[in-house]
Design a protein around this motif. Sequence first.
Motif, PDB file in Angstrom:
ATOM      1  N   GLY A  13      22.271 -49.780  35.096  1.00  0.00           N
ATOM      2  CA  GLY A  13      23.326 -49.055  34.410  1.00  0.00           C
ATOM      3  C   GLY A  13      24.225 -48.303  35.372  1.00  0.00           C
ATOM      4  N   ALA A  14      24.412 -47.015  35.120  1.00  0.00           N
ATOM      5  CA  ALA A  14      25.276 -46.196  35.970  1.00  0.00           C
ATOM      6  C   ALA A  14      24.764 -46.099  37.401  1.00  0.00           C
ATOM      7  N   ARG A  15      23.485 -46.363  37.602  1.00  0.00           N
ATOM      8  CA  ARG A  15      22.926 -46.326  38.954  1.00  0.00           C
ATOM      9  C   ARG A  15      23.561 -47.373  39.872  1.00  0.00           C
ATOM     10  N   GLY A  16      24.236 -48.350  39.285  1.00  0.00           N
ATOM     11  CA  GLY A  16      24.895 -49.371  40.081  1.00  0.00           C
ATOM     12  C   GLY A  16      25.931 -48.806  41.036  1.00  0.00           C
ATOM     13  N   ALA A  17      26.383 -47.569  40.802  1.00  0.00           N
ATOM     14  CA  ALA A  17      27.350 -46.939  41.707  1.00  0.00           C
ATOM     15  C   ALA A  17      26.750 -46.769  43.101  1.00  0.00           C
ATOM     16  N   SER A 314      17.815 -42.591  49.012  1.00  0.00           N
ATOM     17  CA  SER A 314      17.006 -41.606  49.741  1.00  0.00           C
ATOM     18  C   SER A 314      16.692 -40.393  48.878  1.00  0.00           C
ATOM     19  N   VAL A 315      17.202 -40.367  47.654  1.00  0.00           N
ATOM     20  CA  VAL A 315      16.971 -39.245  46.747  1.00  0.00           C
ATOM     21  C   VAL A 315      16.559 -39.782  45.381  1.00  0.00           C
ATOM     22  N   ASP A 316      16.024 -38.899  44.548  1.00  0.00           N
ATOM     23  CA  ASP A 316      15.629 -39.253  43.182  1.00  0.00           C
ATOM     24  C   ASP A 316      16.868 -39.189  42.285  1.00  0.00           C
ATOM     25  N   LEU A 317      17.317 -40.342  41.818  1.00  0.00           N
ATOM     26  CA  LEU A 317      18.537 -40.396  41.018  1.00  0.00           C
ATOM     27  C   LEU A 317      18.346 -39.802  39.630  1.00  0.00           C
ATOM     28  N   SER A 318      17.102 -39.753  39.145  1.00  0.00           N
ATOM     29  CA  SER A 318      16.840 -39.125  37.846  1.00  0.00           C
ATOM     30  C   SER A 318      17.076 -37.623  37.918  1.00  0.00           C
ATOM     31  N   TYR A 359      29.028 -38.021  38.560  1.00  0.00           N
ATOM     32  CA  TYR A 359      27.725 -38.614  38.848  1.00  0.00           C
ATOM     33  C   TYR A 359      27.869 -39.877  39.694  1.00  0.00           C
ATOM     34  N   THR A 360      28.764 -40.774  39.294  1.00  0.00           N
ATOM     35  CA  THR A 360      28.928 -42.022  40.041  1.00  0.00           C
ATOM     36  C   THR A 360      29.480 -41.767  41.443  1.00  0.00           C
ATOM     37  N   SER A 361      30.365 -40.775  41.585  1.00  0.00           N
ATOM     38  CA  SER A 361      30.876 -40.434  42.919  1.00  0.00           C
ATOM     39  C   SER A 361      29.765 -39.923  43.811  1.00  0.00           C
ATOM     40  N   ALA A 362      28.855 -39.144  43.218  1.00  0.00           N
ATOM     41  CA  ALA A 362      27.711 -38.653  43.983  1.00  0.00           C
ATOM     42  C   ALA A 362      26.822 -39.813  44.429  1.00  0.00           C
ATOM     43  N   LEU A 363      26.637 -40.802  43.543  1.00  0.00           N
ATOM     44  CA  LEU A 363      25.826 -41.964  43.893  1.00  0.00           C
ATOM     45  C   LEU A 363      26.494 -42.792  44.994  1.00  0.00           C
ATOM     46  N   ILE A 364      27.792 -42.945  44.908  1.00  0.00           N
ATOM     47  CA  ILE A 364      28.528 -43.682  45.944  1.00  0.00           C
ATOM     48  C   ILE A 364      28.355 -42.998  47.294  1.00  0.00           C
ATOM     49  N   GLU A 365      28.467 -41.681  47.294  1.00  0.00           N
ATOM     50  CA  GLU A 365      28.311 -40.933  48.541  1.00  0.00           C
ATOM     51  C   GLU A 365      26.899 -41.094  49.113  1.00  0.00           C
ATOM     52  N   ILE A 366      25.883 -41.063  48.238  1.00  0.00           N
ATOM     53  CA  ILE A 366      24.505 -41.244  48.694  1.00  0.00           C
ATOM     54  C   ILE A 366      24.322 -42.643  49.283  1.00  0.00           C
ATOM     55  N   GLY A 367      24.830 -43.658  48.582  1.00  0.00           N
ATOM     56  CA  GLY A 367      24.720 -45.022  49.082  1.00  0.00           C
ATOM     57  C   GLY A 367      25.447 -45.207  50.401  1.00  0.00           C
ATOM     58  N   TYR A 368      26.639 -44.617  50.498  1.00  0.00           N
ATOM     59  CA  TYR A 368      27.428 -44.711  51.726  1.00  0.00           C
ATOM     60  C   TYR A 368      26.691 -44.055  52.892  1.00  0.00           C
TER      61      TYR A 368
END
Length: 406
Positions: A13-17, A314-318, A359-368
């Motif tokens: 779902g949104a975790r795809g970011a 590297s972090v808990d997305l929940s 939320y998705t911007s935060a996930l993008i930053e974590i992935g990056y």
Amino acid sequence: MENALGLVMTGGGARGAYQAGVLKRIGEIKRVQTHGNPFPIIGGSSAGAINGSAIAAGSDNVALATKLLARGWSEIRPSDVFRCDVLSQAHNSLTWILDLSFGALLGGGNARSLLDATPLRHFLSEHIRCDRIHNNIKRGHLYALAISATNYNSGKSYLFIQGMKGHPMWNRSRRVTLATRITVDHVCASAAIPLVFQPVKLKAARGTAFFGDGCVRLQQPLSPVIRLGARKIFAIGVRDENLTHQKEPADQKDPSLAQVMGVLFDVMFLDHLATDIEHLERLNQLLSGGRISQSGVRGCEKMRPLASFLMTPSVDLSQLAEQHQKDMPYLIQYFVNSLGRDAASCSDLMSYLLFTSKYTSALIEIGYNDASSRIDEIESFLYSSDDDGGHRQSGAGASRTVSQDQ
């Protein structure tokens, strides 16, 4: 295709970011910008199908495609994915009430999903040019794109493949492959989270059928790209694998419906990739130790070495989702919270539905950042011709050598 590299992305779902953030950093590698698409074979399911299709459609300019993909995720709103208005929510709720309460008398089966995901198709049509996939394959930028979806009418797992002429095709028990041109409808079907989003009508092996999330029946997410000829696999998961080592609290409360749904989604979206990697790793150990011959068991397909690289958060997305729940529209918050006791009990479920830009911007930053911290390893893996890959553990994933033609 000697040393062909496959890209595998599962759902969430949104975790795809998070996957978009990893891909954005990969797109900034100079050799990617000069040599072109490093992933000739792409396999995706659910949110991974969205990201995989975007990369396939932009495989003639991966650096730009990854930037646009990350931008699309960073600008997404809940209303781009599902209807959030009062009328739509009231209609859905009334339909469920009538089916559950009076379905036996009035005729049930009218409720299709908890949310109406009609807006998602329009959003994806604006951001993914599926018609470009054919030209990219024809010009040699891409070998094949494979998207999985679950046929709700037959219960079989379908793999829709668009690739170069003569690409492998196969069928197994409860699994069907179908050569076709990938469209936004295929992507929507693969990303239709069960119960939450409504099924999507597609052409099947015979006639038409209704399809949902590809992760439901795809227990071996690495298998499609392996069968399409990948010799190395770069996989992006959406769960912090370090969480599996955490101790459970001594006293547990009676789980709410939101918690149960969160666990079910975890099993469907997150567990299969890690389990498949572990399974292949074990097979590789047996093969390296001479306990299994590379020629395979009589009647089975030949096994071969396969190097893989797994990237995970590297972090808990929940926990991150719990911090951002207030950004959701009030009606959706009310709906999800009604299934749980508090924000913590809803965090797993919400992490899949939280299509908000913060939320998705935060996930993008974590992935990056995760990809940046391992960029030398990633570049070495992408461009190394050495298939023996090694076995190295790290906090955000592992580089492994595995074996099997599944």
